[in-house]
Design a protein around this motif. Structure first.
Motif, PDB file in Angstrom:
ATOM      1  N   MET A 458      12.010 -26.349 -21.145  1.00  0.00           N
ATOM      2  CA  MET A 458      12.054 -26.309 -22.474  1.00  0.00           C
ATOM      3  C   MET A 458      13.265 -25.536 -22.893  1.00  0.00           C
ATOM      4  N   GLN A 459      14.040 -25.975 -23.841  1.00  0.00           N
ATOM      5  CA  GLN A 459      15.169 -25.234 -24.289  1.00  0.00           C
ATOM      6  C   GLN A 459      15.546 -25.703 -25.635  1.00  0.00           C
ATOM      7  N   VAL A 460      16.240 -24.907 -26.369  1.00  0.00           N
ATOM      8  CA  VAL A 460      16.833 -25.361 -27.759  1.00  0.00           C
ATOM      9  C   VAL A 460      18.480 -25.154 -27.702  1.00  0.00           C
ATOM     10  N   GLY A 465      26.878 -30.158 -32.889  1.00  0.00           N
ATOM     11  CA  GLY A 465      26.683 -29.568 -34.078  1.00  0.00           C
ATOM     12  C   GLY A 465      25.143 -29.532 -34.782  1.00  0.00           C
ATOM     13  N   THR A 466      24.234 -30.219 -33.765  1.00  0.00           N
ATOM     14  CA  THR A 466      22.721 -30.369 -34.241  1.00  0.00           C
ATOM     15  C   THR A 466      21.910 -29.611 -33.154  1.00  0.00           C
ATOM     16  N   ILE A 467      21.092 -28.949 -33.940  1.00  0.00           N
ATOM     17  CA  ILE A 467      19.936 -28.218 -32.847  1.00  0.00           C
ATOM     18  C   ILE A 467      19.046 -29.132 -32.339  1.00  0.00           C
ATOM     19  N   HIS A 468      18.718 -29.055 -31.008  1.00  0.00           N
ATOM     20  CA  HIS A 468      17.628 -30.067 -30.388  1.00  0.00           C
ATOM     21  C   HIS A 468      17.014 -29.162 -29.711  1.00  0.00           C
ATOM     22  N   PRO A 515      13.372 -36.982 -19.338  1.00  0.00           N
ATOM     23  CA  PRO A 515      13.863 -35.988 -20.275  1.00  0.00           C
ATOM     24  C   PRO A 515      13.726 -36.463 -21.501  1.00  0.00           C
ATOM     25  N   PHE A 516      13.718 -35.356 -22.501  1.00  0.00           N
ATOM     26  CA  PHE A 516      13.682 -36.014 -23.911  1.00  0.00           C
ATOM     27  C   PHE A 516      14.664 -35.089 -24.878  1.00  0.00           C
ATOM     28  N   SER A 517      14.836 -35.507 -25.807  1.00  0.00           N
ATOM     29  CA  SER A 517      15.556 -34.352 -26.629  1.00  0.00           C
ATOM     30  C   SER A 517      15.332 -34.859 -28.143  1.00  0.00           C
ATOM     31  N   ILE A 518      14.648 -33.881 -28.894  1.00  0.00           N
ATOM     32  CA  ILE A 518      14.322 -34.019 -30.100  1.00  0.00           C
ATOM     33  C   ILE A 518      15.239 -33.311 -31.229  1.00  0.00           C
ATOM     34  N   PRO A 519      16.081 -33.980 -31.974  1.00  0.00           N
ATOM     35  CA  PRO A 519      16.722 -33.385 -33.034  1.00  0.00           C
ATOM     36  C   PRO A 519      15.805 -32.626 -33.979  1.00  0.00           C
ATOM     37  N   LEU A 520      16.315 -31.174 -34.457  1.00  0.00           N
ATOM     38  CA  LEU A 520      15.740 -30.486 -35.456  1.00  0.00           C
ATOM     39  C   LEU A 520      16.549 -30.330 -36.602  1.00  0.00           C
ATOM     40  N   SER A 521      15.884 -30.179 -37.778  1.00  0.00           N
ATOM     41  CA  SER A 521      16.454 -30.548 -39.053  1.00  0.00           C
ATOM     42  C   SER A 521      16.680 -28.839 -39.618  1.00  0.00           C
ATOM     43  N   VAL A 522      17.470 -28.157 -38.754  1.00  0.00           N
ATOM     44  CA  VAL A 522      17.889 -26.841 -39.363  1.00  0.00           C
ATOM     45  C   VAL A 522      19.246 -26.456 -38.807  1.00  0.00           C
ATOM     46  N   LYS A 523      19.804 -25.554 -39.640  1.00  0.00           N
ATOM     47  CA  LYS A 523      21.186 -25.292 -39.080  1.00  0.00           C
ATOM     48  C   LYS A 523      21.371 -24.213 -38.271  1.00  0.00           C
ATOM     49  N   ALA A 524      20.381 -23.236 -38.049  1.00  0.00           N
ATOM     50  CA  ALA A 524      20.217 -22.365 -36.946  1.00  0.00           C
ATOM     51  C   ALA A 524      18.825 -21.971 -36.654  1.00  0.00           C
ATOM     52  N   ASP A 552       3.069 -24.569 -26.640  1.00  0.00           N
ATOM     53  CA  ASP A 552       3.801 -23.536 -25.675  1.00  0.00           C
ATOM     54  C   ASP A 552       4.799 -22.886 -26.381  1.00  0.00           C
ATOM     55  N   VAL A 553       5.550 -21.944 -25.716  1.00  0.00           N
ATOM     56  CA  VAL A 553       6.685 -21.020 -26.356  1.00  0.00           C
ATOM     57  C   VAL A 553       8.001 -21.282 -25.764  1.00  0.00           C
ATOM     58  N   VAL A 554       9.180 -21.483 -26.729  1.00  0.00           N
ATOM     59  CA  VAL A 554      10.352 -21.819 -26.054  1.00  0.00           C
ATOM     60  C   VAL A 554      11.190 -20.409 -26.370  1.00  0.00           C
ATOM     61  N   ASN A 555      12.067 -19.849 -25.356  1.00  0.00           N
ATOM     62  CA  ASN A 555      12.742 -18.695 -25.460  1.00  0.00           C
ATOM     63  C   ASN A 555      14.246 -19.285 -26.256  1.00  0.00           C
ATOM     64  N   VAL A 556      14.457 -18.877 -27.298  1.00  0.00           N
ATOM     65  CA  VAL A 556      15.769 -18.924 -27.755  1.00  0.00           C
ATOM     66  C   VAL A 556      16.706 -17.672 -27.770  1.00  0.00           C
ATOM     67  N   SER A 557      17.912 -18.045 -26.871  1.00  0.00           N
ATOM     68  CA  SER A 557      18.860 -16.910 -26.863  1.00  0.00           C
ATOM     69  C   SER A 557      20.118 -17.228 -27.535  1.00  0.00           C
ATOM     70  N   GLN A 558      21.221 -17.082 -27.228  1.00  0.00           N
ATOM     71  CA  GLN A 558      22.460 -17.435 -27.592  1.00  0.00           C
ATOM     72  C   GLN A 558      22.449 -18.935 -27.455  1.00  0.00           C
ATOM     73  N   ILE A 559      22.575 -19.576 -28.700  1.00  0.00           N
ATOM     74  CA  ILE A 559      22.863 -21.216 -28.639  1.00  0.00           C
ATOM     75  C   ILE A 559      24.380 -21.531 -28.074  1.00  0.00           C
ATOM     76  N   LYS A 560      24.221 -22.196 -27.090  1.00  0.00           N
ATOM     77  CA  LYS A 560      25.656 -22.640 -26.669  1.00  0.00           C
ATOM     78  C   LYS A 560      25.957 -23.860 -27.447  1.00  0.00           C
ATOM     79  N   GLN A 561      27.104 -24.220 -27.975  1.00  0.00           N
ATOM     80  CA  GLN A 561      27.691 -25.488 -28.619  1.00  0.00           C
ATOM     81  C   GLN A 561      28.069 -26.394 -27.565  1.00  0.00           C
TER      82      GLN A 561
END
Length: 623
Positions: A458-460, A465-468, A515-524, A552-561
Motif C-alpha cells: 500500500m502506497q500514496v 498531479g493527482t494523489i492516489h 492492482p488497484f489505484s484510488i484517486p484522492l480528492s486532496v492536493k497534498a 490498516d496504516v499507509v506510511n506517506v513519505s516524500q511523494i514523488k510526482q
C-alpha cells in the motif's frame, strides 16, 4: 313251344310273384307299419281321453347322480355361448299300458344345435316328414326301461348352446315314439309341446381398488363385486368373513351375518361395516362397497387375503351362497418417515468448504406421532472424496415428539468437488411405538472453494498531479471471487469521502493478485503514518455477495510526482534546471558569434583573427 312247356313257364312266373310278394310283406312290413303308425298324426290332443306320455318339466343339468332326483333335480345355470349342455325333459306316463322303447325327437330353436349322441342325421328328416316347412335342427334321445302308469321318465338331449342364443323362454315341440303291449312290432307316437327356458348364469368376482394399505393407520378401501354372467344376481347380501392371512385356521359359518375373524392375532382389523345389503347386481355390471381396515405394524411388506361371503338368488331364483376372496397389499412402511435430518453449516446455505477440515452441525427432529427410543445414528460420506474426520456414530436414548437433537463433527471435502453438489448418508436404527425400524436419510450439501483476501504494497503516489492510494488485492483461497470491487471508506486528513467512487476490479483469481489505484480528492498529504479503511466486495461460487473491510496504516513519505506521456509533452510543463542552464549557455555562445561576425565585416583584416579566436583560444592568447 309245346303247351306243356308254356304251362310250366306260367306256373314258374306265378310262383316267383307269390314268393316276391311274401318277401315284401314279411321283411319291410314292420318299417312300413312303424312309419305309418308313428307318423299318423302331426298333433296330439292332450285331454281327458288321452292315453300316453305327457310333458311335465324341462331344465338344464349335467346328468350327474343328483340330477336324476325327480323330487329335487339339479338345475344348472346356463347362458349364451355355454357350448355343450344337457337339456332334461321330464314326461309322465298317463297310459294304463306299459310304455317302453321310447325315442324322443326335440325340435331346437335358433341359437341351439344338437350335440353328442343326440346329433343323429336321420332325426331331422324323421321329424320334418310330419311338416311341410323347415323345422330347424332336431336333437334325439331315448329311454329303454318299462314305464308303468303314472311313472315319470326323463329324456336327456345333448344340446350345444351358441353365442347367438338369447336368455329367455322358448316354446318347442317333441315327437315321442313308444311301444306298448298292443304294438309290440310297431310303435305309437305323440307330438307334445315342450316349453323351456335359457336362464343365463350368474358369475361373481371380487376385486379391490388396488390401493396399497398403510400400516398403523385406518385405510378406507373399496371392494368391487362384479357380475360377469348373463343373468342378474338378486337379493344379494355380502358379509365379511375373514381378514388376514388365509390359512384355514378354523371353519367358517356360512350362515353367519356378522364378521368372523379367524384368528385372534390377525394382522388386519375391520373398523367399518361387516354386512352389506347389495340388492340386485345386473348382468355384466358391478357394485361397490366401502369399509375401513386397520393394518397392524407386523403386516408391513406383506400380502393379506380377505374373504367375503355373498348370498344371492341365481337365474332360477334359488338362494346361493358363494365365498369370494381377494388380496390386499400392505406397504413396506409409512409413506413419510417420522425422522427429519438436516445440516447446519457455518454458511447461510448447506455449504461445505473444500480443502479444509470444517466443523458442521447435523440436526435430527422427531416429526412423528410417537416417541422414538434407542436411536442409533451412523454418518458417512456419499463418495470417497468427502470424509468424516470426527465422530461418525451417535446413540440417542430418547427423542420425544417434536424435539430436535444436534450433534457436530469434522468433515473434509476434496478440492476436486469444488462447485459441485454432494451429500452425506445417515442411517437411522430406532424403536417407535414398540416397533423396530431402519431408515436412511440423505443430506445434500454444496462443496465450495475458499476465498481469502489480503492487501499488500500500500502506497500514496502523485499520478499526473493527482494523489492516489495504490496497492494490490491478493486471493490466497482455492476459488475465484467474482465481480469484485474496492471502495475507500476512510483515510486520515480526508474528511469528505463522497467524491471518491468505488473501483471495479473484476474476478479475483485464486493464488493471484490484482492492482488497484484510488484517486484522492486532496492536493497534498503530509508525511507520516495515515490510518485508512477499504471495503472489498465479491461473489462466491453460489453468486452470494460478501464484504470484507481492511483497516490498516499507509506510511506517506516524500511523494514523488509521476507524469504521463501526455503531460510531459504539454506547453505548460516546467523544465528541469539542467535543461535551462544548457539553453542559456547556447544562447550566450550564439550572441558572441553573432557579434564577432558583425565586427569582421567592418574590419576585413580581423577576419582571420576573429575566426582563430573562435576556433582556438590558445592561439588568441598568444597574439
Amino acid at each position: 313251344m309245346s303247351i306243356t312247356e308254356m304251362t310250366r313257364k306260367n306256373i314258374a312266373l306265378r310262383l316267383f310273384a307269390i314268393v316276391t310278394f311274401l318277401i315284401i310283406i314279411s321283411l319291410p312290413s314292420n318299417a312300413h307299419a312303424q312309419t305309418r303308425d308313428c307318423l299318423s298324426t302331426t298333433n296330439t290332443r292332450v285331454d281327458a281321453d288321452y292315453n300316453g306320455p305327457v310333458f311335465l318339466d324341462a331344465y338344464w343339468t349335467d346328468r350327474s347322480e343328483s340330477s336324476v332326483d325327480v323330487l329335487n333335480p339339479l338345475e344348472l345355470e346356463v347362458g349364451p355361448g355355454e357350448g355343450p349342455s344337457t337339456l332334461a325333459v321330464v314326461f309322465v306316463n298317463r297310459s294304463p299300458l306299459e310304455l317302453y322303447a321310447i325315442t324322443g325327437y326335440l325340435r331346437l330353436p335358433t341359437g341351439f344345435e344338437p350335440g353328442g349322441t343326440s346329433a343323429e342325421p336321420e332325426a331331422k328328416s324323421y321329424f320334418a316328414s310330419s311338416f311341410s316347412k323347415n323345422i330347424g335342427d332336431v336333437s334325439q334321445a331315448s329311454y329303454f326301461d318299462k314305464l308303468e302308469e303314472g311313472e315319470v321318465f326323463t329324456l336327456y338331449f345333448d344340446v350345444d348352446i351358441l353365442d347367438t342364443a338369447k336368455v329367455g323362454s322358448y316354446m318347442s315341440s317333441a315327437i315321442l315314439d313308444y311301444s306298448t303291449s298292443e304294438y309290440v312290432r310297431s310303435c305309437k307316437s305323440a307330438m307334445l309341446d315342450v316349453p323351456f327356458i335359457l336362464p343365463g348364469k350368474v358369475i361373481l368376482d371380487l376385486s379391490t381398488d388396488n390401493k396399497p394399505l398403510t400400516p398403523k393407520i385406518p385405510n378406507s378401501i373399496d371392494f368391487i363385486i362384479s357380475n360377469k354372467g348373463s343373468s342378474p344376481a338378486t337379493g344379494a347380501i355380502l358379509t365379511i368373513l375373514n381378514i388376514g392371512d388365509d390359512n384355514s385356521r378354523s371353519s367358517r359359518d356360512s350362515s353367519s351375518s356378522t364378521v368372523t375373524l379367524e384368528s385372534s392375532d390377525t394382522e388386519l382389523v375391520n373398523l367399518g361395516e361387516n354386512t352389506f345389503n347389495i340388492g340386485t347386481i345386473p348382468a355384466n355390471d358391478s357394485t361397490r362397497i366401502s369399509t375401513i381396515i386397520f393394518p397392524e405394524a407386523t403386516s408391513a411388506s406383506s400380502v393379506q387375503n380377505l374373504s367375503l361371503q355373498i348370498t344371492y338368488g341365481n337365474a332360477y331364483g334359488y338362494k346361493q351362497t358363494e365365498l369370494l376372496t381377494t388380496g390386499l397389499v400392505v406397504s413396506p412402511k409409512p409413506s413419510e418417515s417420522p425422522i427429519i435430518v438436516s445440516v447446519d453449516t457455518q454458511h447461510s446455505e448447506p455449504v461445505v468448504t473444500a480443502g479444509i477440515v470444517e466443523n458442521i452441525t447435523f440436526q435430527v427432529t422427531n416429526n412423528g406421532e410417537d416417541e422414538i427410543t434407542d436411536l442409533l445414528l451412523t454418518l458417512s460420506g456419499e463418495t470417497t472424496e468427502i470424509k468424516i474426520m470426527g465422530k461418525s456414530k451417535w446413540m440417542i436414548n430418547s427423542l420425544p415428539v417434536g424435539e430436535t437433537y444436534e450433534f457436530t463433527t469434522d468433515v473434509f471435502a476434496s478440492t476436486s468437488l469444488i462447485n459441485n453438489p454432494n451429500s452425506f448418508n445417515m442411517n437411522l436404527d430406532y424403536i417407535s411405538d414398540g416397533e423396530s425400524s431402519i431408515d436412511t436419510a440423505n443430506v445434500g450439501v454444496f462443496v465450495a472453494g475458499s476465498i481469502e483476501l489480503t492487501l499488500y504494497d500500500m502506497q500514496v503516489n502523485n499520478i499526473g498531479g493527482t494523489i492516489h492510494l495504490v496497492g494490490n488485492v491478493l486471493n490466497q483461497g482455492s476459488t475465484t471471487g467474482k465481480f469484485a470491487k474496492i471502495e475507500l471508506l476512510s483515510l486520515s486528513d480526508i474528511s469528505d469521502m463522497s467524491e471518491i467512487a468505488p473501483q471495479y476490479l473484476g474476478d479475483l483469481t485464486d493464488d493471484s493478485s490484482i492492482p488497484f489505484s484510488i484517486p484522492l480528492s486532496v492536493k497534498a498529504i503530509p508525511e507520516g503514518k495515515h490510518p485508512f479503511s477499504v471495503k472489498v466486495t465479491y461473489a462466491d461460487d453460489l453468486r452470494n455477495f460478501h464484504e470484507i473491510v481492511f483497516d490498516d496504516v499507509v506510511n506517506v513519505s516524500q511523494i514523488k510526482q509521476q507524469m504521463s506521456s501526455n503531460e510531459r509533452g504539454g506547453s505548460n510543463s516546467s523544465l528541469p534546471l539542467e535543461v535551462i542552464l544548457g539553453i542559456a549557455v547556447s544562447v550566450i555562445i550564439a550572441i558572441v558569434v553573432f557579434v564577432k561576425i558583425k565586427k569582421s565585416r567592418s574590419n576585413p583584416n580581423s577576419v582571420d583573427d576573429d575566426l582563430d579566436f573562435l576556433l582556438d583560444d590558445s592561439k588568441s592568447s598568444k597574439n
